[in-house]
Design an enzyme around this catalytic site. Structure first.
Site, PDB file in Angstrom:
ATOM      1  N   HIS A   1       1.576  -3.782   5.459  1.00  0.00           N
ATOM      2  CA  HIS A   1       1.835  -3.539   4.041  1.00  0.00           C
ATOM      3  C   HIS A   1       3.311  -3.203   3.848  1.00  0.00           C
ATOM      4  O   HIS A   1       3.932  -2.606   4.729  1.00  0.00           O
ATOM      5  CB  HIS A   1       0.975  -2.380   3.507  1.00  0.00           C
TER       6      HIS A   1
ATOM      7  N   ARG B   1      -8.208   1.803  -0.017  1.00  0.00           N
ATOM      8  CA  ARG B   1      -9.073   0.789  -0.651  1.00  0.00           C
ATOM      9  C   ARG B   1      -9.914   0.097   0.429  1.00  0.00           C
ATOM     10  O   ARG B   1     -11.030  -0.337   0.178  1.00  0.00           O
ATOM     11  CB  ARG B   1      -8.220  -0.231  -1.420  1.00  0.00           C
TER      12      ARG B   1
ATOM     13  N   ASP C   1      -7.281  -6.220   1.645  1.00  0.00           N
ATOM     14  CA  ASP C   1      -7.798  -7.580   1.794  1.00  0.00           C
ATOM     15  C   ASP C   1      -8.545  -7.798   3.108  1.00  0.00           C
ATOM     16  O   ASP C   1      -9.255  -8.793   3.265  1.00  0.00           O
ATOM     17  CB  ASP C   1      -6.644  -8.588   1.691  1.00  0.00           C
TER      18      ASP C   1
ATOM     19  N   HIS D   1       0.213 -11.904  -0.470  1.00  0.00           N
ATOM     20  CA  HIS D   1      -0.278 -10.943  -1.480  1.00  0.00           C
ATOM     21  C   HIS D   1      -1.795 -11.167  -1.611  1.00  0.00           C
ATOM     22  O   HIS D   1      -2.520 -11.056  -0.625  1.00  0.00           O
ATOM     23  CB  HIS D   1       0.511 -11.182  -2.767  1.00  0.00           C
TER      24      HIS D   1
ATOM     25  N   SER E   1       2.564  -9.144  -8.125  1.00  0.00           N
ATOM     26  CA  SER E   1       1.888  -9.542  -9.371  1.00  0.00           C
ATOM     27  C   SER E   1       2.293  -8.638 -10.537  1.00  0.00           C
ATOM     28  O   SER E   1       2.606  -9.129 -11.634  1.00  0.00           O
ATOM     29  CB  SER E   1       0.368  -9.547  -9.195  1.00  0.00           C
TER      30      SER E   1
HETATM   31  N1  HAX Z   1       0.858  -9.862  11.305  1.00  0.00           N
HETATM   32  C1  HAX Z   1       1.941 -10.291  11.973  1.00  0.00           C
HETATM   33  N2  HAX Z   1       3.190  -9.930  11.673  1.00  0.00           N
HETATM   34  C2  HAX Z   1       3.344  -9.059  10.680  1.00  0.00           C
HETATM   35  C3  HAX Z   1       2.268  -8.533   9.959  1.00  0.00           C
HETATM   36  C4  HAX Z   1       0.975  -8.975  10.302  1.00  0.00           C
HETATM   37  N3  HAX Z   1      -0.115  -8.573   9.637  1.00  0.00           N
HETATM   38  N4  HAX Z   1       2.743  -7.683   9.024  1.00  0.00           N
HETATM   39  C5  HAX Z   1       4.086  -7.698   9.151  1.00  0.00           C
HETATM   40  N5  HAX Z   1       4.451  -8.525  10.149  1.00  0.00           N
HETATM   41  C6  HAX Z   1       5.795  -8.909  10.561  1.00  0.00           C
HETATM   42  C7  HAX Z   1       6.519  -9.519   9.362  1.00  0.00           C
HETATM   43  O1  HAX Z   1       6.182 -10.893   9.190  1.00  0.00           O
HETATM   44  C8  HAX Z   1       7.963  -9.294   9.770  1.00  0.00           C
HETATM   45  O2  HAX Z   1       8.299 -10.266  10.717  1.00  0.00           O
HETATM   46  P1  HAX Z   1       9.807 -10.854  10.806  1.00  0.00           P
HETATM   47  O3  HAX Z   1      10.668  -9.693  11.170  1.00  0.00           O
HETATM   48  O4  HAX Z   1       9.709 -11.898  11.869  1.00  0.00           O
HETATM   49  O5  HAX Z   1      10.125 -11.411   9.456  1.00  0.00           O
HETATM   50  C9  HAX Z   1       7.897  -7.944  10.460  1.00  0.00           C
HETATM   51  O6  HAX Z   1       6.538  -7.763  10.869  1.00  0.00           O
HETATM   52  C10 HAX Z   1       8.292  -6.778   9.567  1.00  0.00           C
HETATM   53  O7  HAX Z   1       7.488  -6.831   8.394  1.00  0.00           O
HETATM   54  P2  HAX Z   1       7.084  -5.475   7.618  1.00  0.00           P
HETATM   55  O8  HAX Z   1       8.343  -4.842   7.153  1.00  0.00           O
HETATM   56  O9  HAX Z   1       6.165  -4.675   8.445  1.00  0.00           O
HETATM   57  O10 HAX Z   1       6.228  -6.050   6.414  1.00  0.00           O
HETATM   58  P3  HAX Z   1       6.738  -6.606   5.008  1.00  0.00           P
HETATM   59  O11 HAX Z   1       6.949  -5.464   4.109  1.00  0.00           O
HETATM   60  O12 HAX Z   1       7.876  -7.571   5.193  1.00  0.00           O
HETATM   61  O13 HAX Z   1       5.498  -7.477   4.540  1.00  0.00           O
HETATM   62  C11 HAX Z   1       3.189  -7.899   4.253  1.00  0.00           C
HETATM   63  C12 HAX Z   1       4.309  -6.868   4.135  1.00  0.00           C
HETATM   64  C13 HAX Z   1       1.936  -7.359   3.618  1.00  0.00           C
HETATM   65  C14 HAX Z   1       3.610  -9.178   3.491  1.00  0.00           C
HETATM   66  C15 HAX Z   1       2.953  -8.206   5.760  1.00  0.00           C
HETATM   67  O14 HAX Z   1       2.491  -7.039   6.404  1.00  0.00           O
HETATM   68  C16 HAX Z   1       1.975  -9.337   5.989  1.00  0.00           C
HETATM   69  O15 HAX Z   1       2.390 -10.509   5.973  1.00  0.00           O
HETATM   70  N6  HAX Z   1       0.632  -9.031   6.186  1.00  0.00           N
HETATM   71  C17 HAX Z   1      -0.370 -10.060   6.335  1.00  0.00           C
HETATM   72  C18 HAX Z   1      -0.732 -10.658   4.987  1.00  0.00           C
HETATM   73  C19 HAX Z   1      -1.495  -9.652   4.140  1.00  0.00           C
HETATM   74  O16 HAX Z   1      -2.442  -9.029   4.589  1.00  0.00           O
HETATM   75  N7  HAX Z   1      -1.080  -9.522   2.874  1.00  0.00           N
HETATM   76  C20 HAX Z   1      -1.762  -8.634   1.916  1.00  0.00           C
HETATM   77  C21 HAX Z   1      -1.014  -7.320   1.702  1.00  0.00           C
HETATM   78  C22 HAX Z   1      -1.684  -6.427   0.695  1.00  0.00           C
HETATM   79  C23 HAX Z   1      -1.594  -7.034  -0.661  1.00  0.00           C
HETATM   80  O17 HAX Z   1      -0.574  -7.196  -1.302  1.00  0.00           O
HETATM   81  N8  HAX Z   1      -2.703  -7.454  -1.148  1.00  0.00           N
HETATM   82  O18 HAX Z   1      -2.705  -8.173  -2.285  1.00  0.00           O
END
Ligand code: HAX
Length: 432
Positions: A317, A326, A372, A270, A240
């Site tokens: 994250h 948080r 979240d 996000h 964002s």
């Molecule tokens: N559940 C399952 N798998 C997860 C995961 C979770 N909570 N978090 C990461 N992974 C997976 C990713 O999908 C990725 O899989 P692939 O290799 O198959 O693509 C792998 O683990 C490596 O990812 P990462 O490097 O650990 O995480 P990223 O930096 O790519 O992504 C995210 C960070 C926050 C998007 C990710 O952890 C996620 O999708 N979390 C769940 C959604 C969430 O809670 N989002 C809010 C984050 C905080 C925020 O911005 N708030 O606004």
């Protein structure tokens, strides 16, 4: 001195700092870009500046150098309250100093004066279908207000680039003043039979937001203050904030820029994760016929989610590598005010079982909860059960970080962003 004049006194020293950095050290390398980073969401590449806050993977967020417990002690509170006032956080983000009670009072008053929604906006908001997602309504409302952008009017007339921060400041003050009214308008219209509540001139920004949503419990007002403080800023690279900065770099005004950032916040990876968490928990409860599930039952649902190729919302994250502070701040609030709440108990059980499962699953680099994972359960406790609305709450708060970053971008004249892209052929050439 008014806030705007205080800001003005900070601008020349910052411009000198930037000039010196570029002139004396402009050719020094600070980040090496690997192919896996180009193909991996530019993770870990130092290529943006943001002075409002900084994120350490292990310590979490610091707002202008202060962590959340420090802010909770040092920022002014509402009379009789214990939580920091978001107006104080805004002051800190904008000028890098802790505010006095009076500084905060002046912001509250100024935002009250600027808060009335123009008639044309009310008509537009009224015409939006109630089954339109609240985030779409929120982004539309912000964008529609662009008609009144002082920045755009001044730019059209002709303004020196050195003065652009001034109309940007005016726009962000107008926007921040109006966001709680826009958000509560959406809440009332979408979920509460269009019963709009007038702002209370005695209340602060966060307290008034709670009041206009129709939740009069003083504890909820305190929660809202804390919520608006901790969601406000998470350095410059999150979707964002970065989207808004990118759009603003073409000299689009604050309305265009914030609306674009809000669209990014609406993604489930996000900000939308806060709704997904509650939806996930309620789904588990429903399937089990209510009550608090056992750890074993939760483990099974977590594995079902992972084996279904879905992410566990609220965990993981891109930068953090420990429990999000948080999350901790919200957990402490819950422990004090709602220790026996059923959904809080489930959130706590998830905290006990999820990290080990994510570790065993072996993918997520960070198995710990983020902001979240906790926010929805607090909303449900105080009766705000319409979880499609939760990301709007996040957006009102995040606007403080995004918009202060935008003022500074114009103050130091950051240029239009234009990174290079490369083709996969070119990448393969490089590794031959
Ligand atoms: N559940 C399952 N798998 C997860 C995961 C979770 N909570 N978090 C990461 N992974 C997976 C990713 O999908 C990725 O899989 P692939 O290799 O198959 O693509 C792998 O683990 C490596 O990812 P990462 O490097 O650990 O995480 P990223 O930096 O790519 O992504 C995210 C960070 C926050 C998007 C990710 O952890 C996620 O999708 N979390 C769940 C959604 C969430 O809670 N989002 C809010 C984050 C905080 C925020 O911005 N708030 O606004």
């Amino acid at each position: 001195m008014t806030l705007k004049r205080k800001l003005e006194t900070k601008i020349d020293p910052m411009r000198d700092r930037i000039k010196t950095l570029v002139k004396k050290h402009g050719d020094k390398s600070i980040s090496d870009v690997k192919i896996k980073q180009v193909l991996g969401g530019i993770r870990g590449v130092n290529c943006l500046i943001c002075d409002t806050s900084n994120l350490d993977p292990y310590e979490g967020i610091r707002f202008r150098g202060y962590n959340i417990p420090e802010l909770c002690k040092k920022l002014p509170k509402a009379p009789g309250g214990k939580q920091p006032l978001p107006e104080g956080l805004f002051y800190l983000l904008l000028i890098g100093e802790l505010p006095s009670k009076n500084d905060v009072k002046e912001i509250t008053e100024e935002w009250q004066q600027r808060s009335k929604l123009p008639d044309y906006l009310v008509k537009i908001m009224d015409s939006l279908p109630t089954d339109m997602h609240p985030m779409t309504q929120f982004s539309t409302g912000i964008l529609a207000l662009q008609k009144d952008s002082i920045f755009s009017k001044k730019y059209r007339k002709g303004i020196s680039k050195y003065d652009l921060w001034d109309p940007m400041y005016e726009d962000i003050m107008d926007l921040l003043a109006k966001l709680p009214s826009i958000a509560s308008f959406i809440y009332q219209k979408t979920f509460k039979n269009n019963k709009h509540i007038k702002p209370d001139p005695q209340l602060d920004w966060g307290g008034n937001f709670a009041h206009m949503m129709g939740v009069e419990n003083p504890e909820y007002k305190e929660l809202m203050r804390l919520y608006l403080v901790i969601h406000s800023d998470h350095e410059g690279g999150n979707v964002s904030a970065h989207t808004s900065k990118l759009v603003g770099s073409s000299l689009s005004d604050a309305y265009y820029s914030l609306s674009a950032g809000i669209n990014g916040l609406a993604g489930p990876l996000h900000g939308l994760a806060n709704q997904a968490v509650i939806r996930w928990i309620l789904n588990v409860k429903e399937k089990l016929g209510g009550g608090v599930p056992t750890k074993e039952q939760l483990k099974k649902f977590l594995w079902d989610t992972l084996n279904g190729g879905r992410v566990v919302p609220g965990y993981g994250h891109a930068v953090l590598r420990k429990t999000d502070p948080r999350y901790i701040a919200q957990r402490e609030f819950a422990l004090e005010h709602l220790p026996n709440d059923e959904i809080f108990q489930i959130v706590s059980l998830l905290y006990e079982v999820t990290p080990d499962i994510l570790k065993e699953h072996g993918k997520a680099k960070n198995p710990w909860p983020n902001v979240d994972a906790h926010s929805g359960c607090l909303q449900v406790h105080y009766g705000v059960t319409e979880y499609d609305f939760y990301t709007v709450l996040f957006g009102v708060s995040r606007a403080m970080g995004i918009l202060t970053q935008l003022v500074w971008a114009r103050a130091i004249g950051l240029p239009i962003e234009r990174p290079n892209s490369v083709t996969t052929d070119w990448l393969l050439e490089q590794v031959k």
